[in-house]
Write a protein that holds these residues in place. Structure first.
Motif, PDB file in Angstrom:
ATOM      1  N   ALA A  88       0.830  -1.209   0.000  1.00  8.59           N
ATOM      2  CA  ALA A  88       0.000   0.000   0.000  1.00  8.59           C
ATOM      3  C   ALA A  88       0.863   1.258   0.000  1.00  8.59           C
ATOM      4  CB  ALA A  88      -0.934  -0.007   1.199  1.00  8.59           C
ATOM      5  N   VAL A 144      -5.104   2.830  -3.824  1.00  8.09           N
ATOM      6  CA  VAL A 144      -5.028   1.530  -3.182  1.00  8.09           C
ATOM      7  C   VAL A 144      -6.227   1.326  -2.264  1.00  8.09           C
ATOM      8  CG1 VAL A 144      -3.639   2.386  -1.248  1.00  8.09           C
ATOM      9  CG2 VAL A 144      -3.517  -0.031  -1.873  1.00  8.09           C
ATOM     10  N   MET A 186      -7.347  -1.294   0.889  1.00  6.67           N
ATOM     11  CA  MET A 186      -6.947  -2.366   1.797  1.00  6.67           C
ATOM     12  C   MET A 186      -8.079  -3.391   1.892  1.00  6.67           C
ATOM     13  SD  MET A 186      -3.927  -1.466   2.557  1.00  6.67           S
ATOM     14  CE  MET A 186      -3.530  -2.719   3.800  1.00  6.67           C
TER      15      MET A 186
END
Length: 255
Positions: free
Chosen positions: A56, A66, A68
């Motif tokens: 990340a 990005v 998660m």
């Protein structure tokens, strides 16, 4: 129509730990994949999906987007589905994070069938097999399709079986087109609404036998369109594969 490409990227790869961050001409591999994917004409947005903060941070460092995800996903498709539930996109493209030489045109080719057929839920790519080694290798997934381009089967075994032509199994026969065989290119395009349906299905017998997740869709009666591409790429599964990528880039003088 909004089309988002998602690049699942893990750090703990079984055969090559940390490969997403391996340096390729001064940039991590994931950045090469991201930048090439961004050049696809039909793609509106690109996201890296990862459960690892190191990846990340690398993506944020080059200005990439990005998301998660959970760490317990068994497949890249599961990771893709988690991201798809959060974003506004009608079509999702699963681009493998270990394809630093992926051609943007390949992505556009895979997307096109879903744009033209609203009943289609899933599409992928194939390319011509040109060596006997690839035809026989269980690491090269083979695919056969009907006359309309719908997948009939994927297999790690030689496909089709040339019952009367085993003496013709030479590289020249594949290169010349005397024997037409295709390998599966692991790039998938999904309609967003199909992803939660697909990932909720239980693994199937053929899927578990071949260790090929896409067979789950076929066994449950879903149609997969496969498009032939003239482009080729190098998937990085081992350090030796990375050396091949570097050799090709150096030969091209590309960055």
């Amino acid at each position: 129509m909004k089309i988002t490409a998602v690049i699942p990227a893990r750090y703990a790869s079984t055969r090559f730990v940390g490969k997403a961050l391996e340096d390729i001409q001064g940039r991590p591999m994931v950045q090469h994949v991201y930048e090439r994917t961004s050049r696809a004409t039909l793609v509106s947005d690109v996201i890296v999906a990862t459960d690892d903060e190191r990846i990340a941070q690398a993506v944020r460092a080059f200005g990439g987007r990005v998301e998660m995800t959970r760490a317990d996903h068994e497949t890249g498709t599961d990771r893709l589905a988690e991201v798809a539930a959060r974003i506004d996109a009608e079509i999702l493209v699963n681009v493998q994070g270990d394809e630093p030489l992926i051609e943007p045109g390949m992505i556009d080719q895979a997307i096109a069938p879903l744009m033209h057929d609203p009943t289609l839920q899933m599409a992928t790519l194939k390319s011509r097999i040109k060596t006997l080694h690839d035809f026989l290798s269980p690491n090269v997934v083979k695919v056969v399709a009907d006359l309309k381009g719908n997948v009939l089967y994927f297999s790690r075994s030689p496909l089709p079986n040339f019952r009367d032509k085993w003496n013709d199994l030479k590289d020249e026969a594949f290169v010349s087109g005397k024997l037409l065989c295709f390998k599966h290119v692991g790039l998938y395009v999904y309609r967003r609404d199909f992803l939660p349906v697909f990932t909720a299905l239980k693994p199937t017998y053929l899927e578990l036998s071949e260790k090929l997740e896409q067979l789950r869709a076929l066994e449950n009666g879903y149609r997969i369109k496969v498009v032939e591409t003239e482009f080729d790429s190098i998937g990085v599964d081992t350090p030796a594969d990375l050396e091949k990528v570097l050799e090709k880039l150096n030969a091209q003088g590309a960055r």
